[in-house]
Design a protein around this motif. Structure first.
Motif, PDB file in Angstrom:
ATOM      1  N   LYS A   4       1.105  -1.266   0.298  1.00  0.00           N
ATOM      2  CA  LYS A   4      -0.115  -0.352   0.514  1.00  0.00           C
ATOM      3  C   LYS A   4       0.693   1.110  -0.289  1.00  0.00           C
ATOM      4  O   LYS A   4       0.216   2.228  -0.595  1.00  0.00           O
ATOM      5  CB  LYS A   4      -0.898   0.429   1.026  1.00  0.00           C
ATOM      6  CG  LYS A   4      -2.032  -1.066   1.051  1.00  0.00           C
ATOM      7  CD  LYS A   4      -3.287  -0.794   2.348  1.00  0.00           C
ATOM      8  CE  LYS A   4      -1.932  -1.141   3.567  1.00  0.00           C
ATOM      9  NZ  LYS A   4      -3.704  -1.504   4.712  1.00  0.00           N
ATOM     10  N   ASN A   5       2.124   1.797   0.923  1.00  0.00           N
ATOM     11  CA  ASN A   5       2.735   2.045   0.723  1.00  0.00           C
ATOM     12  C   ASN A   5       3.895   2.352  -0.758  1.00  0.00           C
ATOM     13  O   ASN A   5       4.589   3.443   0.090  1.00  0.00           O
ATOM     14  CB  ASN A   5       3.167   2.476   2.490  1.00  0.00           C
ATOM     15  CG  ASN A   5       1.807   3.267   3.260  1.00  0.00           C
ATOM     16  OD1 ASN A   5       1.515   3.191   2.532  1.00  0.00           O
ATOM     17  ND2 ASN A   5       1.868   2.159   4.281  1.00  0.00           N
ATOM     18  N   TYR A   6       3.779   1.353  -0.505  1.00  0.00           N
ATOM     19  CA  TYR A   6       5.347   0.987  -1.737  1.00  0.00           C
ATOM     20  C   TYR A   6       5.350   2.333  -2.725  1.00  0.00           C
ATOM     21  O   TYR A   6       4.820   3.243  -3.625  1.00  0.00           O
ATOM     22  CB  TYR A   6       5.031  -0.124  -2.846  1.00  0.00           C
ATOM     23  CG  TYR A   6       6.178  -0.430  -3.311  1.00  0.00           C
ATOM     24  CD1 TYR A   6       7.110  -0.595  -3.117  1.00  0.00           C
ATOM     25  CD2 TYR A   6       6.188  -0.070  -5.054  1.00  0.00           C
ATOM     26  CE1 TYR A   6       8.501  -1.060  -4.187  1.00  0.00           C
ATOM     27  CE2 TYR A   6       7.196  -0.105  -5.563  1.00  0.00           C
ATOM     28  CZ  TYR A   6       8.819  -0.429  -4.999  1.00  0.00           C
ATOM     29  OH  TYR A   6       9.270  -1.267  -5.593  1.00  0.00           O
ATOM     30  N   GLY A   7       6.724   2.916  -2.555  1.00  0.00           N
ATOM     31  CA  GLY A   7       6.830   4.168  -4.007  1.00  0.00           C
ATOM     32  C   GLY A   7       7.813   3.357  -5.138  1.00  0.00           C
ATOM     33  O   GLY A   7       8.443   2.964  -4.206  1.00  0.00           O
ATOM     34  N   TRP A   8       6.885   3.891  -5.686  1.00  0.00           N
ATOM     35  CA  TRP A   8       7.958   3.321  -7.565  1.00  0.00           C
ATOM     36  C   TRP A   8       9.330   4.006  -7.467  1.00  0.00           C
ATOM     37  O   TRP A   8       9.188   5.221  -7.027  1.00  0.00           O
ATOM     38  CB  TRP A   8       7.374   3.822  -8.239  1.00  0.00           C
ATOM     39  CG  TRP A   8       6.104   2.561  -8.868  1.00  0.00           C
ATOM     40  CD1 TRP A   8       4.510   3.444  -8.788  1.00  0.00           C
ATOM     41  CD2 TRP A   8       5.427   1.551  -9.010  1.00  0.00           C
ATOM     42  NE1 TRP A   8       3.744   1.852  -8.224  1.00  0.00           N
ATOM     43  CE2 TRP A   8       4.422   1.772  -8.287  1.00  0.00           C
ATOM     44  CE3 TRP A   8       7.159   0.576  -9.429  1.00  0.00           C
ATOM     45  CZ2 TRP A   8       4.159  -0.185  -9.082  1.00  0.00           C
ATOM     46  CZ3 TRP A   8       6.442  -0.434  -9.563  1.00  0.00           C
ATOM     47  CH2 TRP A   8       4.334  -0.795  -9.438  1.00  0.00           C
ATOM     48  N   GLN A   9      10.217   3.446  -7.883  1.00  0.00           N
ATOM     49  CA  GLN A   9      11.863   4.029  -7.680  1.00  0.00           C
ATOM     50  C   GLN A   9      12.270   4.256  -8.572  1.00  0.00           C
ATOM     51  O   GLN A   9      12.915   5.403  -8.334  1.00  0.00           O
ATOM     52  CB  GLN A   9      12.401   2.940  -6.719  1.00  0.00           C
ATOM     53  CG  GLN A   9      12.115   2.806  -5.806  1.00  0.00           C
ATOM     54  CD  GLN A   9      11.900   3.530  -4.363  1.00  0.00           C
ATOM     55  OE1 GLN A   9      12.925   4.865  -4.627  1.00  0.00           O
ATOM     56  NE2 GLN A   9      11.140   4.140  -3.562  1.00  0.00           N
ATOM     57  N   SER A  10      11.818   3.872  -9.782  1.00  0.00           N
ATOM     58  CA  SER A  10      12.851   3.604 -10.316  1.00  0.00           C
ATOM     59  C   SER A  10      12.439   4.961 -12.185  1.00  0.00           C
ATOM     60  O   SER A  10      10.782   5.387 -11.234  1.00  0.00           O
ATOM     61  CB  SER A  10      12.122   3.041 -11.975  1.00  0.00           C
ATOM     62  OG  SER A  10      11.152   3.133 -12.119  1.00  0.00           O
ATOM     63  N   TYR A  16       6.303   7.625 -15.474  1.00  0.00           N
ATOM     64  CA  TYR A  16       4.609   7.427 -16.391  1.00  0.00           C
ATOM     65  C   TYR A  16       4.216   8.107 -15.190  1.00  0.00           C
ATOM     66  O   TYR A  16       2.709   8.243 -15.587  1.00  0.00           O
ATOM     67  CB  TYR A  16       4.801   6.309 -17.055  1.00  0.00           C
ATOM     68  CG  TYR A  16       5.696   6.151 -18.187  1.00  0.00           C
ATOM     69  CD1 TYR A  16       4.975   6.346 -19.035  1.00  0.00           C
ATOM     70  CD2 TYR A  16       6.909   5.736 -18.562  1.00  0.00           C
ATOM     71  CE1 TYR A  16       4.601   5.936 -20.871  1.00  0.00           C
ATOM     72  CE2 TYR A  16       7.191   5.301 -19.538  1.00  0.00           C
ATOM     73  CZ  TYR A  16       6.659   5.731 -20.848  1.00  0.00           C
ATOM     74  OH  TYR A  16       7.013   5.719 -21.876  1.00  0.00           O
ATOM     75  N   ILE A  17       4.170   7.342 -14.211  1.00  0.00           N
ATOM     76  CA  ILE A  17       3.416   7.999 -13.115  1.00  0.00           C
ATOM     77  C   ILE A  17       2.824   9.719 -13.360  1.00  0.00           C
ATOM     78  O   ILE A  17       2.259  10.645 -13.581  1.00  0.00           O
ATOM     79  CB  ILE A  17       3.597   7.671 -11.117  1.00  0.00           C
ATOM     80  CG1 ILE A  17       3.762   6.253 -11.269  1.00  0.00           C
ATOM     81  CG2 ILE A  17       3.444   8.830 -10.585  1.00  0.00           C
ATOM     82  CD1 ILE A  17       4.788   5.702 -10.833  1.00  0.00           C
ATOM     83  N   ALA A  18       4.217  10.203 -13.046  1.00  0.00           N
ATOM     84  CA  ALA A  18       4.731  11.764 -13.463  1.00  0.00           C
ATOM     85  C   ALA A  18       3.634  12.781 -15.164  1.00  0.00           C
ATOM     86  O   ALA A  18       2.645  13.374 -14.727  1.00  0.00           O
ATOM     87  CB  ALA A  18       5.584  12.804 -13.764  1.00  0.00           C
ATOM     88  N   GLN A  19       3.737  11.367 -15.866  1.00  0.00           N
ATOM     89  CA  GLN A  19       2.622  11.910 -17.327  1.00  0.00           C
ATOM     90  C   GLN A  19       1.311  11.602 -17.363  1.00  0.00           C
ATOM     91  O   GLN A  19       0.588  12.356 -17.317  1.00  0.00           O
ATOM     92  CB  GLN A  19       3.428  10.678 -18.171  1.00  0.00           C
ATOM     93  CG  GLN A  19       2.493  10.853 -19.888  1.00  0.00           C
ATOM     94  CD  GLN A  19       3.070   9.933 -20.336  1.00  0.00           C
ATOM     95  OE1 GLN A  19       4.066   9.640 -20.536  1.00  0.00           O
ATOM     96  NE2 GLN A  19       2.838  10.117 -21.614  1.00  0.00           N
ATOM     97  N   GLY A  20       0.600  10.556 -16.574  1.00  0.00           N
ATOM     98  CA  GLY A  20      -0.458  10.106 -16.047  1.00  0.00           C
ATOM     99  C   GLY A  20      -1.297  11.167 -15.280  1.00  0.00           C
ATOM    100  O   GLY A  20      -2.633  11.680 -15.555  1.00  0.00           O
ATOM    101  N   ARG A  21      -0.104  12.432 -14.340  1.00  0.00           N
ATOM    102  CA  ARG A  21      -0.761  12.309 -13.168  1.00  0.00           C
ATOM    103  C   ARG A  21      -1.159  13.990 -13.777  1.00  0.00           C
ATOM    104  O   ARG A  21      -2.590  14.354 -14.598  1.00  0.00           O
ATOM    105  CB  ARG A  21       0.045  13.432 -12.375  1.00  0.00           C
ATOM    106  CG  ARG A  21      -0.354  12.078 -11.125  1.00  0.00           C
ATOM    107  CD  ARG A  21       0.466  12.666 -10.007  1.00  0.00           C
ATOM    108  NE  ARG A  21       0.447  11.042  -8.630  1.00  0.00           N
ATOM    109  CZ  ARG A  21       1.883  11.194  -8.298  1.00  0.00           C
ATOM    110  NH1 ARG A  21       3.008  11.279  -8.661  1.00  0.00           N
ATOM    111  NH2 ARG A  21       1.573   9.902  -7.166  1.00  0.00           N
ATOM    112  N   ALA A  22       0.290  14.542 -14.969  1.00  0.00           N
ATOM    113  CA  ALA A  22      -0.479  15.966 -15.822  1.00  0.00           C
ATOM    114  C   ALA A  22      -1.739  15.076 -16.560  1.00  0.00           C
ATOM    115  O   ALA A  22      -2.455  16.187 -17.376  1.00  0.00           O
ATOM    116  CB  ALA A  22       0.621  15.897 -16.052  1.00  0.00           C
ATOM    117  N   GLU A  23      -1.652  14.189 -17.501  1.00  0.00           N
ATOM    118  CA  GLU A  23      -2.780  14.122 -18.286  1.00  0.00           C
ATOM    119  C   GLU A  23      -4.071  14.499 -17.694  1.00  0.00           C
ATOM    120  O   GLU A  23      -5.140  14.904 -17.858  1.00  0.00           O
ATOM    121  CB  GLU A  23      -2.947  12.418 -18.539  1.00  0.00           C
ATOM    122  CG  GLU A  23      -2.033  12.465 -19.784  1.00  0.00           C
ATOM    123  CD  GLU A  23      -1.377  11.509 -20.463  1.00  0.00           C
ATOM    124  OE1 GLU A  23      -2.283  10.379 -20.075  1.00  0.00           O
ATOM    125  OE2 GLU A  23      -0.276  11.313 -21.666  1.00  0.00           O
ATOM    126  N   GLY A  24      -4.566  13.676 -16.858  1.00  0.00           N
ATOM    127  CA  GLY A  24      -5.449  13.664 -15.597  1.00  0.00           C
ATOM    128  C   GLY A  24      -5.704  15.057 -15.005  1.00  0.00           C
ATOM    129  O   GLY A  24      -7.141  15.272 -15.261  1.00  0.00           O
TER     130      GLY A  24
END
Length: 87
Positions: A4-10, A16-24
């Motif tokens: 649940k609290n795992y943060g993606w490290q790579s 891709y997480i940042a890109q998804g947030r920006a698109e959202g």
């Protein structure tokens, strides 16, 4: 392992997480602009006492073209019938 609290490290995953947030966020802003215009249009007609038939309301609420909604808002200030918006 608690995931649940795992943060993606790579860097790859983070990008891709940042890109998804920006698109959202962009989609949310665009949707907000449409909803705001639809609400404004219907409010102008309401304040003016112009009755809005279901067919017109459906067309207005289904429109996602902000330029078209802007044209209808300008017309809403002067029309006597809601149907005249769509001419």
């Amino acid at each position: 392992m608690d995931t649940k609290n795992y943060g993606w490290q790579s860097d790859f995953a983070k990008s891709y997480i940042a890109q998804g947030r920006a698109e959202g966020r962009a989609e949310g802003r665009a949707e907000g602009r449409v909803v705001g215009r639809v609400d404004a249009l219907l409010y102008v007609l309401e304040v003016r006492g112009v009755e809005v038939p279901d067919e017109v309301r459906e067309r207005v609420t289904g429109c996602t073209d902000t330029e078209q909604l802007d044209r209808w808002i300008k017309r809403a200030v002067v029309v006597d019938k809601a149907e005249d918006l769509l001419d």
